[in-house]
Design a protein around this motif. Sequence first.
Motif, mmCIF file in Angstrom:
data_model
loop_
_atom_site.group_PDB
_atom_site.id
_atom_site.type_symbol
_atom_site.label_atom_id
_atom_site.label_comp_id
_atom_site.label_asym_id
_atom_site.label_seq_id
_atom_site.Cartn_x
_atom_site.Cartn_y
_atom_site.Cartn_z
ATOM 1 N N GLU A 23 34.942 -59.919 -41.038
ATOM 2 C CA GLU A 23 35.941 -58.442 -41.646
ATOM 3 C C GLU A 23 36.792 -59.584 -40.374
ATOM 4 O OE1 GLU A 23 33.885 -54.713 -41.482
ATOM 5 O OE2 GLU A 23 33.289 -55.216 -43.461
ATOM 6 N N ASN A 27 40.376 -59.409 -40.985
ATOM 7 C CA ASN A 27 42.019 -59.142 -40.883
ATOM 8 C C ASN A 27 43.015 -60.216 -39.899
ATOM 9 O OD1 ASN A 27 40.458 -57.142 -41.776
ATOM 10 N ND2 ASN A 27 39.699 -56.525 -40.258
ATOM 11 N N SER A 30 44.862 -62.507 -42.168
ATOM 12 C CA SER A 30 45.922 -61.438 -42.907
ATOM 13 C C SER A 30 47.009 -60.873 -42.293
ATOM 14 C CB SER A 30 45.207 -60.010 -43.639
ATOM 15 O OG SER A 30 44.410 -60.478 -44.203
ATOM 16 N N VAL A 31 47.278 -60.589 -40.462
ATOM 17 C CA VAL A 31 48.089 -60.315 -39.854
ATOM 18 C C VAL A 31 49.052 -61.108 -39.627
ATOM 19 C CG1 VAL A 31 48.393 -59.797 -37.307
ATOM 20 C CG2 VAL A 31 46.401 -58.473 -38.352
ATOM 21 N N THR A 36 44.011 -64.055 -47.653
ATOM 22 C CA THR A 36 42.799 -64.587 -47.397
ATOM 23 C C THR A 36 41.743 -64.935 -48.685
ATOM 24 O OG1 THR A 36 41.787 -62.411 -47.782
ATOM 25 C CG2 THR A 36 41.977 -64.062 -45.399
#
Length: 337
Positions: A23, A27, A30-31, A36
């Motif tokens: 996770e 994340n 994604s930042v 993804t």
Amino acid sequence: MNAIKAIWDFIQNQILGMKWLNEVIGNGLSVLGLDTSNRWIASVQFFIYDTIKIVLLLCSLIFIISYIQSYFPPERTKQILGRFHGIGANTVAALLGTVTPFCSCSSIPLFMGFTSAGLPLGVTFSFLISSPMVDLGSLVLLMSIFGAKVAVLYVVLGLIIAIIGGSIIEKLNMEEYVEGFISQGGSVDIESPELTKHDRIIFAKEQVIDTFKKVSPYILVGVGIGAVIHNWIPEEWVVGVLGAGNPLAVPLATIIGIPIYADIFGTIPIAEALLSKGAQLGVVLSFMMGVTTLSLPSLIMLSKAVKPKLLSIFIGICAVGIIIVGYFFNIVEPFII
């Protein structure tokens, strides 16, 4: 009971499986503005996550196992095995194999030393089969991926293969098929120095560094193959070849595993990806056993120590045992996963 299950699920998923790490990596990607759900990015996420997870588990497990192993140098192991006879000796040899080297090529020099020392051939073969197949690392790693039931059953069945295999070789009286430089080598007992706690910690650290250097390329290759399977190979392809519809999937997976030289740390990501794509559990575990126990480089090395007839019997016993275990896991898969 629910509380115990919840605690165990947390240990399996978050401590051993490190789902939180996946996770965090997702994340982080994604930042950075990366999607993804894109197959390329998903492959990167799988590669980073599995590599970090396996390396962390690898280093922790090798340290712990090496610390335990420091209590069982070859001289002491030989003395322990010499106290037992018959199937009891095979059982002890198989159990001692769980706290020794992580791949068959590392186990063979110990096998040769034990044979030269005059230990019964069947006992040394029980050790040789057990050592790469069911080390303590395999128990924890399998637990992190497949759960406790699969991991424990895998280790128990691996030990049974080692015990039965060694016992069969013992009954066949194959001593004449060991190369002369080993069977006539003899041994000199050297008193092992008593190690302090500090010495054992240093030994364990050195084993971590040495083993990591040896296996890291296989981990990267294994994780890379796993990432490709996980994100690029269509599920119907895997199901068609390695799923329930192919009754020959277990022997096929065993044969495919033989030319590959790796250890359980390198095969875990491949097994994990195949299972997620619909391969049967027994097929996946047969592949892992084939790689760790019957890898081609280790067979080439073993061929220098034993004659072709004994080598063929060893391969046959291991292959039949692995295939039986594979079909067994296919049958019980609905009840343990």
